[in-house]
Design a protein around this motif. Structure first.
Motif, PDB file in Angstrom:
ATOM      1  N   SER A 206       1.620  -3.426  -1.983  1.00  0.00           N
ATOM      2  CA  SER A 206       2.232  -3.448  -0.653  1.00  0.00           C
ATOM      3  C   SER A 206       3.558  -2.683  -0.661  1.00  0.00           C
ATOM      4  N   LEU A 207       4.222  -2.632  -1.829  1.00  0.00           N
ATOM      5  CA  LEU A 207       5.475  -1.872  -1.920  1.00  0.00           C
ATOM      6  C   LEU A 207       5.224  -0.370  -1.871  1.00  0.00           C
ATOM      7  N   ARG A 208       4.087   0.039  -2.382  1.00  0.00           N
ATOM      8  CA  ARG A 208       3.725   1.443  -2.485  1.00  0.00           C
ATOM      9  C   ARG A 208       3.855   2.168  -1.158  1.00  0.00           C
ATOM     10  N   ALA A 209       3.564   1.448  -0.084  1.00  0.00           N
ATOM     11  CA  ALA A 209       3.575   2.097   1.228  1.00  0.00           C
ATOM     12  C   ALA A 209       4.955   2.056   1.892  1.00  0.00           C
ATOM     13  N   ARG A 210       5.942   1.454   1.214  1.00  0.00           N
ATOM     14  CA  ARG A 210       7.274   1.365   1.825  1.00  0.00           C
ATOM     15  C   ARG A 210       7.941   2.738   1.904  1.00  0.00           C
ATOM     16  N   ASP A 211       8.821   2.868   2.889  1.00  0.00           N
ATOM     17  CA  ASP A 211       9.469   4.160   3.119  1.00  0.00           C
ATOM     18  C   ASP A 211      10.266   4.654   1.917  1.00  0.00           C
ATOM     19  N   HIS A 212      11.036   3.740   1.293  1.00  0.00           N
ATOM     20  CA  HIS A 212      11.914   4.222   0.225  1.00  0.00           C
ATOM     21  C   HIS A 212      11.106   4.738  -0.957  1.00  0.00           C
TER      22      HIS A 212
END
Lengths: 356, 278
Positions: B162-168
Motif C-alpha cells: 500500500s506504501l508503494r503507491a504513495r506519492d513520496h
C-alpha cells in the motif's frame, strides 16, 4: 469457457493450489522425521529379537525391513538381494514414492512400538475423544464469545470496562497454564473432578449409560480449560470488529435516516460476522491438532496423547500418521473458507472476475 | 516521541510495559540475588518453601528460585532470538515482495501462503523429534523463528504494497533513486512501528512455542527453560505430590510474559490505528 464462469475458475484455481500444498505437506511429513538416523527396524528388533537365534532374528528383521518399505522388493513381493544374499536397501526416493502411494490410499503403515497394530487403528480409537473434547468446546465458546464481544462493543461503559481486561487475560493465558491450574486446584486439591484420564480405570469404552456418566465426569476440566480461552479470544475479535463497524459511514448514515436501532444492529452484526465465521471454520480445521498440549496435561485419551506417547518412544509411523491427519484437516478447513468467501464476498468475486 | 508519549498515556501499555520490564529485571538481576545456581543439588527433592529456599526445591533437589531464573533467561532468549529471526525474515520477504512485485513476489507469496496453512506446531514437533541429539536452545529458537515468520511476511507485504503507491515513493522513483534507497529511506521508516508490533507478537509466539514443545518433552537438552520446568514437574508427579512450588511460579512467569507482550501489542494497535481509539 472459464472466462465466463469466474466462480468455477476460482474453485479450480483453489483446488489446484491446495493440492500442491497437500503434496508439499506430505513431502515435509515424510522427510523431516527421516533427518535423524534412527532406523525403525533397529528399534523393533531390539524388542523382538531378545529370545531368537541369529537366523530367526535375521528373517524377522528382513520381514520388518520389507514391511516398513526399507528394502527393494521385486514384482512378486520378494526381497531383492545382492550377490552375498544381503537385501538391497531401497533408496530414499523410492521409499518416498511408496509412502506417497500408500498415503493416497489412506494406508498409514504399522506402529513400531505397538507392533502389529495399524496406525489407522490407533488414530481411529483416539480421534473420537479429541473430537468429543474439541467440537462442543469450539462451537459453544465461539457462540458465547461472539455474543459477549458484541454486547461489550455495543454497551461500552462499565460492562465493557470490566469485561475487556478479563477477556484479554483469558485469551492471553497460555491454554496449558490454565489446564495445569485446573488439574491442580479442582482435580488434586479439592478433588471435585478427576484430574487425569478420560474415564474410570478398568472401564472399557462402550456406549453404556455408566460409561457415559464416567466419561462426562472426566470431561469437565479439559472442557473448561479450552472453553475459557476460546471465549476470550472470540470476544476480543468480535468486540473490535463491532467497534470498527459502529464507526463506519453506513451506520452513521442509517442512524441519520432514523432507521430502528435493532435493524442497524442486524446490518452491523452481519458485516462483523464474516471474519468471525472464517475464524470458526479455521478453528474447526485446527481442532484435531489444537488440543495436543491440553490432552497431554489431562492425559486425555485423544490424538494428543497418541502423539505424545509416539514422541516419547520415537514411534515415527504414528507421529507422521497423526501429523498428516492434522495437516489434512487444516488444509480442508482453509480450502472451504477460501471457496466460501470467494462465493460470499462480492469484493473477492469482483477481483477474481477482473483478473480473468 | 509524540507516539511514545501517546503510548505511555495508554493504561494497557503501561501495565504491559511495567510487567515486561519486571520479568526482564528478574532475569537480569536474578543471578546476583540468588545464592544458588541451577546445576547444584542443595537438598532433598520437593522441599517446601522455607527461608533458606524461598520457593523450595524441584524433583532433583535443586533450588527452585535458581531454576526459575535460569528458565526465565532461556525463555526470554528463545523468544527474542525466534522473534528477531521471524521478524527479519518476514520483513525482508514482505517488503521486497510488496514493493518490487514481479515473478519473485508471486513466488514468495505462494511460498508464504503455503507455509501459512501447514500447522507450525506440527512442523516443530516433526523437526524436534528427528533431532534427538543436538537439540540446543539456540537451535530450537532458530527452528521456531524459521517456522513462524509466515504471517508477519503476509502482514508486512500488505503494508508495503500500500506504501508503494504513495506519492513520496513515486517521487523518489522518478528522481532516480535505487530500489535499496527507496526501501530503506522511504518505505521502512513508515513501517517501523508496524514491524515493532510484529516483533512483539513474534517474541510472544516464540516463548509460547518453546514452552509448548518443551511440555511435549521435546525441549532443549542443554538448558533449563520455563517449559522444561513445567514438563519436569508434570512427569515427576509434582502435581500429585502437591508440590505447587515446582510448577506454579513457572506458570505465573510464562503467563506474565505472554500477557504483558499481548497487551503491549493491543495497546500499540489502539494508539497507531486511530479508528480503534474511540
Amino acid at each position: 469457457m472459464l472466462k465466463h464462469r469466474p466462480q468455477l475458475k476460482h474453485l479450480l484455481n483453489r483446488v489446484a493450489w491446495y493440492f500442491a500444498t497437500f503434496l508439499v505437506a506430505v513431502t515435509i511429513n515424510f522427510f523431516l522425521p527421516r533427518l535423524g538416523d534412527a532406523n525403525p527396524v533397529d528399534v523393533v528388533m531390539a524388542k523382538a529379537s531378545s529370545n531368537l537365534d541369529s537366523k530367526a532374528a535375521r528373517e524377522k528383521e528382513e520381514s520388518y525391513l520389507k514391511e516398513f518399505g526399507l528394502v527393494q522388493v521385486d514384482g512378486s513381493g520378494n526381497i531383492v538381494r545382492d550377490g552375498a544374499g544381503k537385501p538391497l536397501r531401497a533408496s530414499l526416493l523410492s521409499q518416498f514414492a511408496s509412502y506417497l502411494g500408500m498415503s493416497l490410499k489412506g494406508d498409514l503403515g504399522t506402529s513400531m512400538l505397538q507392533h502389529p497394530k495399524r496406525v489407522s487403528d490407533i488414530i481411529g480409537s483416539a480421534l473420537p475423544w479429541t473430537l468429543a473434547l474439541q467440537l462442543p468446546t469450539i462451537i459453544f465458546g465461539w457462540v458465547i464469545g461472539n455474543l459477549l464481544g458484541a454486547l461489550a462493543a455495543y454497551k461500552r461503559g462499565v460492562f465493557d470496562r470490566a469485561f475487556y481486561p478479563l477477556a484479554l487475560f483469558a485469551s492471553a493465558v497460555p491454554a496449558f497454564c490454565f489446564g495445569i491450574l485446573l488439574v491442580y486446584v479442582f482435580g488434586i486439591r479439592l478433588e471435585w473432578f478427576p484430574a487425569v484420564g478420560g474415564y474410570d480405570d478398568g472401564m472399557i469404552p462402550t456406549l453404556s449409560w455408566q460409561f457415559i456418566q464416567s466419561a462426562s465426569y472426566y470431561y469437565v476440566l479439559p472442557f473448561l480449560s479450552v472453553f475459557l480461552v476460546v471465549v476470550g479470544g472470540q470476544a476480543i475479535g468480535m468486540r473490535s470488529m463491532c467497534i470498527y463497524e459502529l464507526g463506519t459511514d453506513y451506520v452513521k448514515y442509517a442512524k441519520l435516516l432514523g432507521i430502528k436501532e435493532s435493524k442497524i444492529l442486524l446490518y452491523m452484526f452481519r458485516n462483523a460476522m464474516l471474519p468471525q465465521l472464517t475464524g470458526l471454520a479455521l478453528a474447526l480445521g485446527a481442532m484435531v491438532g489444537g488440543a495436543l498440549i491440553t490432552e497431554m496435561i489431562f492425559s486425555y485419551p485423544g490424538l494428543g496423547m497418541a502423539i505424545l506417547t509416539a514422541i516419547q518412544t520415537s514411534d515415527y509411523p504414528v507421529i507422521t500418521g497423526c501429523t498428516l491427519l492434522i495437516t489434512i484437516c487444516v488444509l480442508i478447513a482453509n480450502f472451504s473458507v477460501d471457496v466460501l468467501i470467494g462465493f460470499l464476498d462480492p469484493r473477492i468475486r469482483a477481483a477474481e472476475a477482473r483478473s480473468t | 516521541m509524540k507516539l511514545a508519549k501517546g503510548l505511555f498515556k495508554n493504561p494497557g501499555f503501561v501495565v504491559g510495559f511495567v510487567l515486561f520490564v519486571g520479568t526482564l529485571l528478574i532475569a537480569a538481576l536474578g543471578p546476583v540475588l540468588s545464592k544458588y545456581d541451577e546445576t547444584t543439588r542443595v537438598g532433598l527433592p520437593y522441599l517446601p518453601p522455607s527461608s533458606e529456599h524461598l520457593l523450595g526445591t524441584d524433583h532433583m533437589g535443586m533450588d527452585m528460585v535458581a531454576m526459575l531464573i535460569a528458565g526465565l533467561q532461556s525463555s526470554l532468549y528463545v523468544g527474542f532470538l525466534a522473534g528477531v529471526v521471524a521478524t527479519v525474515l518476514g520483513t525482508l520477504i514482505g517488503v521486497y515482495g510488496g514493493y518490487k512485485g514481479g515473478w519473485l513476489d508471486d513466488f514468495l507469496t505462494a511460498a508464504t501462503n503455503l507455509f501459512l496453512v501447514i500447522p507450525t506446531l506440527i512442523v516443530l514437533i516433526l523437526l524436534s523429534s528427528s533431532l534427538e541429539e543436538g537439540r540446543s536452545l539456540t537451535l530450537i529458537a532458530l527452528l521456531i523463528g524459521c517456522t513462524t515468520w509466515t504471517w508477519s511476511a503476509r502482514a508486512v507485504r500488505a503494508q508495503s504494497a500500500s506504501l508503494r503507491a504513495r506519492d513520496h515513493v513515486s517521487l523518489a522513483r522518478i528522481n532516480g533513486y535505487g530500489t535499496l534507497e527507496i526501501v530503506l529511506l522511504h518505505i521502512l521508516p513508515y513501517l517501523l512501528s508496524y514491524i515493532f508490533m510484529v516483533f512483539i507478537l513474534q517474541t510472544a509466539t516464540g516463548i509460547l512455542s518453546e514452552a509448548g514443545i518443551s511440555l511435549l518433552g521435546l525441549g532443549p537438552y542443554d538448558s533449563v527453560s520455563l517449559g522444561k520446568i513445567l514438563n519436569d514437574a508434570k512427569t515427576n508427579e509434582a502435581l500429585g505430590d502437591g508440590a505447587w512450588w515446582a510448577f506454579m511460579p513457572a506458570m505465573v512467569l510464562v503467563t506474565l510474559i505472554a500477557f504483558s507482550l499481548y497487551i503491549i501489542n493491543t495497546a500499540m494497535e489502539g494508539v497507531f490505528n486511530p479508528r480503534l481509539r474511540k
